[in-house]
Design an enzyme around this catalytic site. Structure first.
Site, short mmCIF file in Angstrom:
data_model
loop_
_atom_site.label_atom_id
_atom_site.label_comp_id
_atom_site.label_asym_id
_atom_site.label_seq_id
_atom_site.Cartn_x
_atom_site.Cartn_y
_atom_site.Cartn_z
CD GLU A 166 39.44 -8.46 27.86
OE1 GLU A 166 40.15 -8.19 26.79
OE2 GLU A 166 38.85 -7.29 28.51
CD GLU A 364 40.68 -6.06 32.31
OE1 GLU A 364 40.93 -5.04 31.38
OE2 GLU A 364 41.28 -7.02 32.68
C1 BGP Z 1 41.84 -5.47 28.54
C2 BGP Z 1 42.86 -6.36 28.97
C3 BGP Z 1 44.18 -6.02 29.65
C4 BGP Z 1 44.55 -4.52 29.45
C5 BGP Z 1 43.35 -3.76 28.80
C6 BGP Z 1 43.63 -2.38 28.38
O1 BGP Z 1 41.26 -5.82 27.08
O2 BGP Z 1 42.30 -7.31 29.71
O3 BGP Z 1 44.87 -6.98 29.71
O4 BGP Z 1 45.45 -4.56 28.32
O5 BGP Z 1 42.38 -4.36 27.95
O6 BGP Z 1 43.74 -2.34 27.01
P1 BGP Z 1 44.81 -1.66 26.14
O7 BGP Z 1 46.27 -2.02 26.77
O8 BGP Z 1 45.04 -2.36 24.59
O9 BGP Z 1 44.76 -0.23 26.06
#
Ligand code: BGP
Length: 461
Positions: A166, A364
Site C-alpha cells: 500500500e 488483503e
Molecule cells: C491495511 C494495512 C494493514 C492493516 C489493515 C487493517 O491498510 O495494509 O497493515 O492495518 O489495513 O486496517 P486497520 O488496522 O486500520 O483497521
C-alpha cells in the site's frame, strides 16, 4: 452451490513484521515505533508494536496453527529496521538474519509458501529525520541496498517477493491527511514527490532482484479503492476519474505498464506539482515492471465533484474530488467501513481488461471488529459468523471474475493472528486466530475452521 477455484489457489493471510514481531532484537526504530513511543501511548492504551503479538518468539507455534487452519501461504514483511545494521551501507545484522532464516524454515516445514514484502509503512526514523524519508533520492538508493541484502540472504529460500505494501498510504496518511506519522496535513506537493520516489524505489528494488538472478518472482501490493461517482453528471465523472488516477493508477500504471497515467501527469504538470523524476529514473521505471500484482481491498471510495475545492491552502488532490457517504451503503457496524463486495469483481475486470490480464491475487481483504470478545462462546472460541459471511460474499464475486477469465491465483485475508494496527492498536480484531494480550495465547476462531474447509475443498460451499 459449490464454487471451485483454480488448482493451486493460494488460501492464506497477510500480516507485517512491525505489526506482529515486537521490538526484541531490533536495531533501529521505524516511524510507527517512534510515534507509539513518543506520543501515542495514551491513544493506544499502552498496547503497542513494542510487544505486538510477540511473533519474534511465537512463530514456530504460529506456523503450526496456520497449517491447522488450512493456510497454504502467508505474507509478512522483512523489517528494514531489523535486517539492516548499517542503514547507509545496507550491511545485514546477524541477529536479524538468523531470525528471518529460521522463520522462513519454519514456514516451509509446515508447507506454507512464504511471500516476503519489503516495506510496510516502516521507514527507519533516522532516515526520515536526516533526509526526509521518501522525499529523498538518497533514501531510494538506501532502500535498494536493503532490498539487495534481503535477496542475497533469503532469495534462495523465498520464491515470492513484493517491494511495497500500500505505497499510496504513505503520502496519503503521512502528508495529506495526517493519520500516520509524521502526521502532516495539506502537503500535496510533497505527497506527489513521494509518489514519484516510491515508484522509483520499487523499480530499483525489482532491478536488484532481477540482477540477483534468484529463481522467483517479484511484485507489488496496492490498495485499490475503486472510485464510484455519485451521479452521471460530467462533474462527478471527472471527480471519479481523478480519484482513480491519483489514488490507484499513480502506482498501478508504473508498476505494470512502466509509465504514469498521461492525463494525471498533464494535470499535475499544469498545477506545478509534478513528481521530480529524471529521464533516467523514468527509464528505470519503464524497464522494471512487476511479475505479479497483489491487491488489498477493504472498501470503495464514493466520490463527487468537490463543493469546496479551495479548502486547503496548498495544492491538494481535494481540488478535484470529494468523498461522501453513500446512503445505500452497507456499513460494517463493528469498524465503520462500507462493505461492498462487488468492487472485487470490478477490480478484477479492470486488471483483466486494462492491465494485460496480468496474474494477481487478493493480498488483503478483511473485516475489523471492535469488541470481538462479545462473540466469545462458552468453549472459549469466537463465533465470527459475520466474518465468514463477509469472506464468502467477496469470494463469490472473485469467483465470477475468474470464471470470466481473470488471472487471479489466490486470496489472502487480513490477517492470520490478531495483530497490532497503526490506527487502533488491538481494538479492531481481524484474525482467523484470536490473541489474548494477557498471556499471548492463541485460539482458533470459527472463521479459522471455515478456512480449513475452504482450503481443503478449494471451494466455497
Ligand atoms: C491495511 C494495512 C494493514 C492493516 C489493515 C487493517 O491498510 O495494509 O497493515 O492495518 O489495513 O486496517 P486497520 O488496522 O486500520 O483497521
Amino acid at each position: 452451490h459449490k464454487l471451485t477455484f483454480p488448482d493451486g489457489f493460494w488460501w492464506g493471510a497477510a500480516s507485517s513484521g512491525p505489526q506482529t514481531e515486537g521490538w526484541a532484537g531490533k536495531k533501529h526504530e521505524n516511524v510507527m515505533d517512534t510515534w507509539y513511543r513518543t506520543s501515542r501511548k495514551d491513544f493506544f492504551d499502552g498496547v503497542g508494536p513494542d510487544v505486538a503479538s510477540d511473533f519474534y518468539h511465537t512463530y514456530p507455534e504460529d506456523f503450526k496453527l496456520m497449517k491447522e487452519i488450512g493456510m497454504n501461504s502467508f505474507r509478512t514483511s522483512v523489517q528494514w529496521t531489523r535486517l539492516i545494521k548499517d542503514l547507509e551501507t545496507g550491511e545485514a545484522d546477524p541477529e536479524g538474519v538468523k531470525f528471518y532464516k529460521d522463520m522462513i524454515a519454519k514456514a516451509k516445514k509446515n508447507g506454507i509458501e512464504l511471500i516476503l514484502n519489503l516495506h510496510h509503512f516502516d521507514m527507519p526514523t533516522e532516515l526520515l529525520e536526516k533526509y526526509g524519508g521518501w522525499q529523498s533520492k538518497h533514501v531510494v538508493d538506501l532502500f535498494k541496498k536493503f532490498a539487495k541484502t534481503a535477496f542475497e540472504e533469503f532469495g534462495d529460500d523465498v520464491r515470492y517477493w513484493t517491494t511495497f505494501n500500500e505505497p499510496m498510504v504513505i503520502p496519503e496518511a503521512g502528508w495529506l491527511y495526517g493519520f500516520h506519522y509524521p502526521k502532516l496535513v495539506g502537503q500535496g506537493k510533497e505527497a506527489v514527490e513521494i509518489i514519484g520516489n516510491i515508484n522509483l524505489a520499487s523499480a530499483k528494488a525489482i532491478k536488484a532482484y532481477r540482477d540477483s538472478k534468484k529463481n522467483g518472482e517479484i511484485g507489488i501490493i496496492l490498495n485499490l479503492t475503486p472510485a464510484y461517482p455519485e451521479s452521471d453528471s460530467k462533474e462527478d465523472a471527472a471527480a471519479a476519474k481523478f480519484a482513480d488516477e491519483f489514488f490507484n493508477q499513480s502506482f498501478l500504471d508504473p508498476a505494470i505498464k512502466g509509465e504514469f497515467p498521461k492525463d494525471l501527469e498533464e494535470l499535475l504538470r499544469k498545477d506545478g506539482v509534478l513528481w521530480d523524476l529524471s529521464e533516467e529514473d523514468r527509464k528505470t521505471i519503464a524497464e522494471n515492471t512487476v511479475d505479479f500484482l497483489g491487491v488489498n481491498y477493504y472498501h470503495p471510495k464514493r466520490v463527487r465533484a468537490p463543493k469546496n475545492p479551495d479548502k486547503y491552502e496548498n495544492w491538494m488532490p481535494d481540488r478535484y474530488f470529494e468523498e461522501y457517504e453513500w446512503k445505500e451503503g452497507r456499513i460494517n457496524p463493528y469498524r465503520g467501513w462500507e462493505i461492498f463486495p462487488k468492487a472485487i469483481y470490478d477490480i478484477a475486470k479492470n486488471v483483466q481488461d486494462n492491465y494485460g490480464n496480468i496474474k494477481w491475487f487478493i493480498s488483503e481483504n478483511g473485516m475489523g471488529v471492535e469488541g470481538e470478545e462479545r462473540f466469545r462462546k462458552e468453549d472459549g472460541s469466537i463465533e465470527d459468523d459475520y466474518r465468514i459471511d463477509f469472506y464468502n460474499e467477496h469470494l463469490a464475486h472473485l469467483h465470477k471474475a475468474i470464471e470470466e477469465g481473470s488471472n487471479c491465483f489466490g486470496f489472502h485475508a487480513w490477517t492470520a493472528m490478531d495483530c497490532w494496527s497503526w490506527n487502533n492498536a488491538y481494538k479492531n480484531r481481524y484474525g482467523f486466530i484470536g490473541v489474548d494480550l494477557g498471556d499471548q495465547s492463541r485460539k482458533i476462531k470459527k472463521s479459522g475452521r471455515w478456512l480449513k474447509e475452504v482450503s481443503d475443498e478449494n471451494a466455497i460451499l
